[in-house]
Design a protein around this motif. Sequence first.
Motif, PDB file in Angstrom:
ATOM      1  N   GLN A 263      10.305  34.204 -16.665  1.00  0.00           N
ATOM      2  CA  GLN A 263      11.197  35.037 -15.877  1.00  0.00           C
ATOM      3  C   GLN A 263      12.083  35.854 -16.810  1.00  0.00           C
ATOM      4  OE1 GLN A 263      14.936  33.968 -13.320  1.00  0.00           O
ATOM      5  NE2 GLN A 263      13.215  34.103 -11.895  1.00  0.00           N
ATOM      6  N   GLN A 265      15.458  38.128 -16.215  1.00  0.00           N
ATOM      7  CA  GLN A 265      16.499  38.547 -15.286  1.00  0.00           C
ATOM      8  C   GLN A 265      17.256  39.703 -15.927  1.00  0.00           C
ATOM      9  OE1 GLN A 265      17.116  36.802 -12.207  1.00  0.00           O
ATOM     10  NE2 GLN A 265      18.311  38.618 -11.713  1.00  0.00           N
ATOM     11  N   THR A 302      19.933  44.244  -7.797  1.00  0.00           N
ATOM     12  CA  THR A 302      19.555  43.551  -9.025  1.00  0.00           C
ATOM     13  C   THR A 302      18.045  43.371  -9.056  1.00  0.00           C
ATOM     14  OG1 THR A 302      19.843  41.386  -7.978  1.00  0.00           O
ATOM     15  CG2 THR A 302      21.750  42.324  -9.137  1.00  0.00           C
ATOM     16  N   ARG A 304      14.477  41.386 -11.294  1.00  0.00           N
ATOM     17  CA  ARG A 304      13.915  40.377 -12.190  1.00  0.00           C
ATOM     18  C   ARG A 304      12.418  40.605 -12.271  1.00  0.00           C
ATOM     19  NH1 ARG A 304      15.186  39.210  -7.261  1.00  0.00           N
ATOM     20  NH2 ARG A 304      13.595  38.298  -5.915  1.00  0.00           N
ATOM     21  N   ASN A 306       9.022  38.208 -12.889  1.00  0.00           N
ATOM     22  CA  ASN A 306       8.424  36.891 -13.074  1.00  0.00           C
ATOM     23  C   ASN A 306       6.942  37.068 -13.340  1.00  0.00           C
ATOM     24  OD1 ASN A 306      10.845  36.414 -11.209  1.00  0.00           O
ATOM     25  ND2 ASN A 306      10.300  34.346 -11.822  1.00  0.00           N
ATOM     26  N   ASP A 333      18.778  37.234 -19.024  1.00  0.00           N
ATOM     27  CA  ASP A 333      18.244  35.875 -19.147  1.00  0.00           C
ATOM     28  C   ASP A 333      16.735  35.978 -19.319  1.00  0.00           C
ATOM     29  OD1 ASP A 333      18.505  32.970 -19.078  1.00  0.00           O
ATOM     30  OD2 ASP A 333      17.428  33.085 -17.171  1.00  0.00           O
TER      31      ASP A 333
END
Length: 507
Positions: A263, A265, A302, A304, A306, A333
């Motif tokens: 992942q 972020q 936002t 991310r 994955n 992250d």
Amino acid sequence: MAISRRAFLQAAGLGATAVAVTACGPTMAPPGQTMPSASPTPTTTTRPPAVPADWEKLRGQLAGKLVLPSDAGYATAKLAYNPLFDSRQPAAVAQVANPSDVQACVALAYASRIPIAARSGGHSYVGYSTPDSGLVVDLGGMKDVQVASDGTATIGAGARLMEVYAALADAGRCLPAGSCPTVGIGGLTLGGGVGVLTTKYGLTCDKLVSAQIVTGDGKLRTVSASQEPDLFWALRGGGGGNFGIVTSFTFQTEPAPQLTVFQLQFPSGSVGDVLGGWQQFVADAPDELWTTMGVSGGNPPTCRINGCFVGSQSGLNPLLNKLVAATGTQPSDRYTLSKSYLDAMRYFGGCASFSNAQCTPSWNGNGVLKRESFTATSRVLAKPLSDTGKFAELMAGRNGMDVLLDSIGGAAARVGATDTAFPHRGSLATVQIYQGSTAASVRTAVGEVRDNLGDLIGAGAYVNYIDAGVKDWGTAYYGSNVTKLRKVAQQYDPDGVLSFDQSVAKA
């Protein structure tokens, strides 16, 4: 502790793969049944007048169980995954045990003209597997998974994905399929089947070798590339419930690989830049790397990324460095985890901390996965979006809404758009729009994003995320394949026994 689908959508960034309205079961015909290998000649039939449904007769014909509204257990037996459809009142739920049971159900629907729909996982986004005043053919009791020495696996009608993954892993095998562990194998396959191994091994339907199906004319057939090939073609992406009730699938599986999940972020306000870099990266990414980009609405939105890599962490990290460089944005992250095939499927299903037995529905067993109200729809990202900032603007202020872009390149893209009924070959991603509520305001908001996103990226949509609000839905779901699909539906269900609001025959 029960886990909600919304919770692991946010954690893993993955969309639920929807079950449409048909599913699968055992492969062998029951004694005395025939399975013609020649395709029937299309006919226009004259049906006799409708007769009242004789439920007690059907009860006596079934090896399984018939549940009527007056019977104990009806309130639970009728439940689908989404509580939005709890108010629906099927006339009966047939918990079938074999193909003969399915044939008896189809015969009753033909004679009485009542709606009929198969249910495997019960995830149909608009509840087509729970028809009001109709007959639900619940395939949940048909869930055996048998793996042969040649690597083929025959999977029963009611098998949910976690049951499939666990059984295959025990045999050292794998199948590319979806992330949601309570989804049924039937609807997933019939609509195509996008999942975390798609770029390496293709769609779920690409691994299909043969299927057994009770068609709308009541006949039990085995179909493959050499037996009734037009119907076999249609079952690979033509959507659930359109041609009959599938009672088993036989797939070619692959050796179970070691996987690495990851992942990234990204900080708030970076959606446009990250999407721009991601869509360029996935166009040329190696087959071994599957990615999904999740965007959560807010002020600002936002995002991310994955994914899943067939290989080691050391092999993945250089690719992630390249992906990050393409976005021009340093993630806030980043983590990678090496996992076995089965553990990776549990991770993506939100079950990393639970046993396989627990990673099952809580509403009809002892599992930890609970039902959840949601509203969802889809688009397809056919090619890179030129103005990614407009995509970000669509999600501004959309608190609680997620848009999930699942890559469908690699092996899935090397199959021709007309080689199977799934038309979106060569597209970058399916795009799921999802919010964990069914309030009228949420349905309106999801529809607005769907329509506005369609203006940006095109009107294509994924039938496994079926939505009655999609305009020109036949073309959106099936592209140019819709004409042939209509012909197949007419050939195998000439009387429209399995007809529903968005059945192929009505496209």
